[in-house]
Design an enzyme around this catalytic site. Sequence first.
Site, PDB file in Angstrom:
ATOM      1  N   ASP A  41       0.838  -1.198   0.000  1.00 15.23           N
ATOM      2  CA  ASP A  41       0.000   0.000   0.000  1.00 15.23           C
ATOM      3  C   ASP A  41       0.875   1.251   0.000  1.00 15.23           C
ATOM      4  O   ASP A  41       0.885   2.034   0.953  1.00 15.23           O
ATOM      5  CB  ASP A  41      -0.921  -0.012   1.224  1.00 15.23           C
ATOM      6  CG  ASP A  41      -1.919  -1.149   1.175  1.00 15.23           C
ATOM      7  OD1 ASP A  41      -2.302  -1.554   0.058  1.00 15.23           O
ATOM      8  OD2 ASP A  41      -2.316  -1.646   2.247  1.00 15.23           O
TER       9      ASP A  41
ATOM     10  N   ASP B  37      -5.775  -7.318  -5.989  1.00 10.81           N
ATOM     11  CA  ASP B  37      -7.003  -6.991  -5.258  1.00 10.81           C
ATOM     12  C   ASP B  37      -7.763  -5.894  -5.995  1.00 10.81           C
ATOM     13  O   ASP B  37      -7.690  -4.723  -5.642  1.00 10.81           O
ATOM     14  CB  ASP B  37      -6.636  -6.553  -3.834  1.00 10.81           C
ATOM     15  CG  ASP B  37      -7.851  -6.371  -2.945  1.00 10.81           C
ATOM     16  OD1 ASP B  37      -8.915  -6.911  -3.292  1.00 10.81           O
ATOM     17  OD2 ASP B  37      -7.717  -5.706  -1.906  1.00 10.81           O
ATOM     18  N   MET B  38      -8.529  -6.299  -7.012  1.00 13.40           N
ATOM     19  CA  MET B  38      -9.235  -5.345  -7.858  1.00 13.40           C
ATOM     20  C   MET B  38     -10.704  -5.178  -7.488  1.00 13.40           C
ATOM     21  O   MET B  38     -11.352  -4.225  -7.879  1.00 13.40           O
ATOM     22  CB  MET B  38      -9.133  -5.762  -9.332  1.00 13.40           C
ATOM     23  CG  MET B  38      -7.719  -5.743  -9.899  1.00 13.40           C
ATOM     24  SD  MET B  38      -7.059  -4.070 -10.107  1.00 13.40           S
ATOM     25  CE  MET B  38      -5.984  -3.966  -8.677  1.00 13.40           C
ATOM     26  N   LYS B  39     -11.276  -6.155  -6.787  1.00 16.75           N
ATOM     27  CA  LYS B  39     -12.687  -6.103  -6.359  1.00 16.75           C
ATOM     28  C   LYS B  39     -13.616  -5.754  -7.530  1.00 16.75           C
ATOM     29  O   LYS B  39     -14.461  -4.857  -7.430  1.00 16.75           O
ATOM     30  CB  LYS B  39     -12.875  -5.107  -5.212  1.00 16.75           C
ATOM     31  CG  LYS B  39     -12.085  -5.440  -3.958  1.00 16.75           C
ATOM     32  CD  LYS B  39     -12.410  -4.454  -2.849  1.00 16.75           C
ATOM     33  CE  LYS B  39     -11.642  -4.768  -1.569  1.00 16.75           C
ATOM     34  NZ  LYS B  39     -10.201  -4.451  -1.687  1.00 16.75           N
TER      35      LYS B  39
ATOM     36  N   ASP C  93     -19.359  -5.557 -11.931  1.00 14.63           N
ATOM     37  CA  ASP C  93     -19.951  -4.997 -13.140  1.00 14.63           C
ATOM     38  C   ASP C  93     -20.890  -6.043 -13.722  1.00 14.63           C
ATOM     39  O   ASP C  93     -21.107  -7.102 -13.111  1.00 14.63           O
ATOM     40  CB  ASP C  93     -18.855  -4.614 -14.150  1.00 14.63           C
ATOM     41  CG  ASP C  93     -19.238  -3.398 -14.996  1.00 14.63           C
ATOM     42  OD1 ASP C  93     -20.369  -3.386 -15.521  1.00 14.63           O
ATOM     43  OD2 ASP C  93     -18.414  -2.480 -15.121  1.00 14.63           O
TER      44      ASP C  93
ATOM     45  N   GLY D  19     -21.969  -9.136 -16.095  1.00 17.22           N
ATOM     46  CA  GLY D  19     -21.199 -10.357 -16.283  1.00 17.22           C
ATOM     47  C   GLY D  19     -20.212 -10.306 -17.426  1.00 17.22           C
ATOM     48  O   GLY D  19     -19.055 -10.725 -17.286  1.00 17.22           O
TER      49      GLY D  19
ATOM     50  N   THR E 272     -18.668  -7.841 -18.806  1.00 13.80           N
ATOM     51  CA  THR E 272     -17.523  -6.976 -18.521  1.00 13.80           C
ATOM     52  C   THR E 272     -16.570  -7.628 -17.534  1.00 13.80           C
ATOM     53  O   THR E 272     -15.339  -7.591 -17.705  1.00 13.80           O
ATOM     54  CB  THR E 272     -18.006  -5.621 -17.969  1.00 13.80           C
ATOM     55  OG1 THR E 272     -18.838  -4.994 -18.944  1.00 13.80           O
ATOM     56  CG2 THR E 272     -16.829  -4.710 -17.646  1.00 13.80           C
TER      57      THR E 272
ATOM     58  N   ARG F  45      -4.261  -7.331  12.621  1.00 15.21           N
ATOM     59  CA  ARG F  45      -3.368  -6.391  13.289  1.00 15.21           C
ATOM     60  C   ARG F  45      -2.650  -7.086  14.439  1.00 15.21           C
ATOM     61  O   ARG F  45      -3.302  -7.678  15.307  1.00 15.21           O
ATOM     62  CB  ARG F  45      -4.161  -5.203  13.849  1.00 15.21           C
ATOM     63  CG  ARG F  45      -4.780  -4.288  12.783  1.00 15.21           C
ATOM     64  CD  ARG F  45      -3.699  -3.482  12.094  1.00 15.21           C
ATOM     65  NE  ARG F  45      -4.241  -2.510  11.156  1.00 15.21           N
ATOM     66  CZ  ARG F  45      -4.468  -2.761   9.861  1.00 15.21           C
ATOM     67  NH1 ARG F  45      -4.237  -3.968   9.381  1.00 15.21           N
ATOM     68  NH2 ARG F  45      -4.911  -1.816   9.072  1.00 15.21           N
TER      69      ARG F  45
END
Length: 244
Positions: free
Chosen positions: A18, A68-70, A73, A75, A77, A186
């Site tokens: 990140d 990690d695109m999550k 849309d 189907g 696409t 954590r």
Amino acid sequence: MSQATTKPADDRLIVAIDVPNVIQGLELVQTLGPSVSFYKIGLGMLTGGGLALANELKQEHGKRIFLDMKFFDIGATVEAAVRGIAQFDLDFLTVHGDPHVVRAAKEGAAGSDLKILAVTVLTSLDREDLDNSLYKDGAIPDLVTERAGRAFDAGADGVIASPNEAALIRALPESDGRLIVTPGVRPAGADKGDQKRIATPAQAIRDGADHIVVGRPVHRAKDPRAAAAAIVQEINSAQASRSQ
């Protein structure tokens, strides 16, 4: 004299890159060295060369990659997007856990080794957030477990859920042979940041997680390699042992 051998990295730890750009991403990977073998690259890195970094780490450094695109849309696409990603020989890809999205993603990944992981409920959300987003009523653990079951039925290779729900998901018959990957992990005493449903590395593994995702507690540490090593030590401790 025998040569010293390097202990293989424990790929149950996935370190989230990140950081703003490829240069800082590579610096982090170089700092961590052989102590970490699995990295997550998310949307925050995408415009900073994230896909190029993913390919470089996979092809030139032998690292495992969680993209990690999550995706969410229609189907057609989603299927096209996943088919494009699948050609890069990466390891994990996230999509939202809606069944039509999962089915389309699996079609796009057909013929590759890419694992499709379905997002249940983001670890930064609590019940108030879900109310504001017009989610149906119910306790978050129940909603997460229901979404996980439906994603598995749609063909997901695994799910993304907070460690608080890992045990409930692992208890589902449909979870047999499927992956549970938990962000929101954590170490004790670490800053929670924007996460609301968290647990320690040992608890997440003990409750059924196959992989834990840790970002800021590693890359913001004074000694990132030592921070990663401490997490690996914890997930290999007696505290992380699953009851039989």
